[in-house]
Design an enzyme around this catalytic site. Structure first.
Site, PDB file in Angstrom:
ATOM      1  N   THR A 385       0.877  -1.092   0.001  1.00 19.30           N
ATOM      2  CA  THR A 385       0.082   0.089   0.034  1.00 19.30           C
ATOM      3  C   THR A 385       0.802   1.213   0.151  1.00 19.30           C
ATOM      4  O   THR A 385       2.116   0.858  -0.001  1.00 19.30           O
ATOM      5  CB  THR A 385      -0.801  -0.135   1.246  1.00 19.30           C
ATOM      6  OG1 THR A 385      -1.597  -1.359   0.892  1.00 19.30           O
ATOM      7  CG2 THR A 385      -1.866   0.934   1.414  1.00 19.30           C
ATOM      8  N   GLY A 478      -0.383  -3.511   5.211  1.00 17.42           N
ATOM      9  CA  GLY A 478      -1.524  -4.399   5.759  1.00 17.42           C
ATOM     10  C   GLY A 478      -1.936  -4.408   6.872  1.00 17.42           C
ATOM     11  O   GLY A 478      -1.517  -3.358   7.597  1.00 17.42           O
TER      12      GLY A 478
END
Ligand code: GLY
Length: 573
Positions: A385, A478
């Site tokens: 991410t 995560g």
């Protein structure tokens, strides 16, 4: 005389030739790395920290052109969609937490949602077992993208035209940019997957392996960005781009329809707010678990004088580990999209409840996840991410975490449109209540349903001190995101570490199950040993998080710090 002038002319020609040659060699080198990666910058007017130096520069340029932090965050995200294809995106989703100069607090949810044709058991075989890889790779793993809707929803708080904010991204895609060694290695590592999960070979695959300094040109992505520039969000959710997405779905067995795209909306929500000592912390509410997890963990240590235990003392690490264990047990059981399921948010963050969770904490002795809470293990989530933090001279603070889920998402690029689709469907519980392909399970609250948003761990955060922005911070990673934020904040607020040390010192992570402490390779051996003696299992893994932070210094300067774990860069002016 004539002869002398001839020699002079010849010398000038030679010199000119040499200079031209040198310039061309120099400009080649410049072309290879036309930017430097700055890890820390102290500035007066505005700061941007993101995963890529070009994206941080785009954001800074926008601030210099009179844009505010929202404008800069939009431009930075669009630039990341071009220069950081493994997580920056048009085909994914994200969350923004912002604190505006007038005191308004915003939480914007542009998380992907399950397509209307999605169903609870869509990743199970006829025996009810999870089909390996189906929710992770390829067309069926994609949720309906939210990023473009989120950018337009946030733009109403900006000052500059969207046209201006998107142009740097168009230029980067159209003209290309030179890739770093890390990016080259990353693209090479997914070459086979890109071949496997695409119906048309994307620009990210070329004949020879990528190397540092290669120029990545993305013409189709530039065309998509131009459609968004010219038509607004409709340039993505309707018309040519939407048709290209649906055509891609049809070629690869995906289920996103034109109607799914047209009906997607970003949602403004109430930020999750709590106090920690003299600070106020703003975070993301459901469908992210990040705000509540950070709240629970920080409150579990708040009254225990953790500062006196000392940074990286076995006692402090144990206390934080036990807080992490308890918070993550609740995550697995209760959390999901609160628009679809009842998430007991008040109860989970009630101060008496949080204190009661620590009643069975024993200093010096490892807890046991089966005793702390009988239940089911949490799933492993992708860690690819990306986060960006922005703070401007008016005091507007913006914290954005955005994702494709896995690195390069589903690995599927929309042919003709040039962007990767997410594999965010994997953040749902593919089979609630039973172990999934990772040997772990998620809760009923996070089961798949059409239109539902999958549970996230993204934790974009803003800390206020004296009611003014003090720290803007976040990280990818995560399920390790909330624990990364927890440690980074405790490192600064309690242990008094510098921002660089708070970010870069090796981190640890406990998520209830598996019942072990994950540590980065550089985690001190003596500390591991002390924790083992308390009864903990220590598991060495790769890097934990890539934190981007901006802290307001006592003299009012902005200290922007980028994580050393990647090409992340701090910029500002
Ligand atoms: N896909 C990672 C997260 O949303 O937490």
């Amino acid at each position: 005389m004539r002869c002398k002038s001839f020699r002079m002319k010849a010398a000038i020609i030679l010199l000119t030739g040499f200079l031209a040659y040198s310039f061309s060699v120099f400009s080649q080198a410049e072309k290879a790395f036309p930017y430097i990666i700055t890890k820390k910058k102290v500035v007066t007017h505005g700061a941007v920290v993101s995963a890529h130096p070009l994206a941080s520069k785009v954001g800074t340029d926008i601030l210099q052109q009179g844009g505010n932090a929202i404008d800069a965050a939009i431009a930075t995200q669009l630039a990341l969609a071009v220069v950081y294809p493994n997580a920056g995106n048009l085909g994914g989703g994200g969350f923004m937490v912002a604190r505006l100069k007038d005191g308004q607090q915003l939480a914007l949810d542009y998380r992907e949602r399950a397509p209307d044709k999605a169903s609870r058991n869509m990743y199970l075989n006829e025996h009810g077992a999870v089909i390996e890889g189906k929710s992770i790779n390829g067309h069926l793993s994609a949720g309906v993208p939210g990023t473009v809707a989120g950018l337009f929803a946030s733009a109403k708080y900006g000052r500059l035209s969207f046209r201006k904010l998107i142009q740097p991204a168009i230029d980067l895609a159209e003209n290309g940019f030179s890739i770093t060694a890390r990016e080259a290695a990353s693209l090479n590592s997914i070459r086979d997957d890109l071949k496997k999960y695409n119906t048309v070979l994307p620009v990210f695959v070329k004949k020879e392996p990528w190397k540092a300094g290669d120029i990545l040109v993305q013409k189709e992505l530039a065309a998509t960005l131009r459609r968004i520039r010219n038509q607004g969000a409709k340039g993505f959710y309707e018309g040519t781009t939407a048709q290209l997405i649906v055509a891609e779905m049809k070629r690869g067995g995906g289920i996103i329809t034109l109607e799914d795209l047209k009906s997607y909306h970003a949602k403004f929500r109430q930020p999750h707010v709590f106090t920690y000592k003299q600070y106020t912390v703003l975070g993301m509410p459901m469908p992210s678990s990040g705000g509540i997890l950070l709240h629970q963990m920080m409150k579990m240590v708040e009254t225990r004088d953790i500062a006196s235990l000392g940074f990286q003392s076995p006692e402090a690490v144990q206390l934080m580990t036990e807080a992490e264990r308890r918070a993550y047990a609740d995550r697995a059981e209760y959390m999901g999209d609160a628009d679809f399921v009842k998430v007991p948010q008040q109860e989970l963050t009630d101060s008496l409840y949080i204190q009661s969770r620590m009643k069975n904490y024993v200093a010096g002795k490892a807890g046991n996840s089966l005793l702390i809470r009988p239940g089911l293990p949490t799933r492993k989530e992708s860690e690819e991410t990306t986060h960006l933090s922005v703070l401007d001279s008016d005091g507007n603070a913006v914290s954005v975490t955005t994702t494709l889920n896995n690195s390069y998402g589903s690995k599927t690029v929309v042919a003709g449109a040039g962007f990767l689709l997410n594999d965010e469907m994997d953040d749902f519980s593919a089979k609630p209540g039973a172990p999934n392909l990772y040997g772990a399970v998620g809760g009923e609250a996070n089961a798949i349903a059409p239109g539902k948003r999958m549970l996230s761990s993204m934790t974009p955060t803003i800390v206020l001190k004296n009611n003014k922005p003090y720290i803007v911070v976040g990280s990818p990673g995560g399920t390790t995101i909330p624990t990364t934020l927890f440690q980074t904040l405790v490192n600064i607020l309690d242990f008094g570490l510098s921002t660089e040390d708070a970010i870069n010192k090796p981190k640890f992570h406990h998520q209830w199950l598996p019942d072990r402490i994950d540590v980065e390779p550089a985690y001190p051996q003596s500390l591991r040993e002390a924790l083992r003696l308390m009864g903990y299992t220590i598991y060495e893994r790769g890097a934990i998080g890539r934190t981007e932070a901006i802290k307001v210094l006592t003299d009012g300067h902005l200290e922007a710090v980028a994580d050393t774990r990647g090409d992340d860069a701090a910029d500002g002016f």
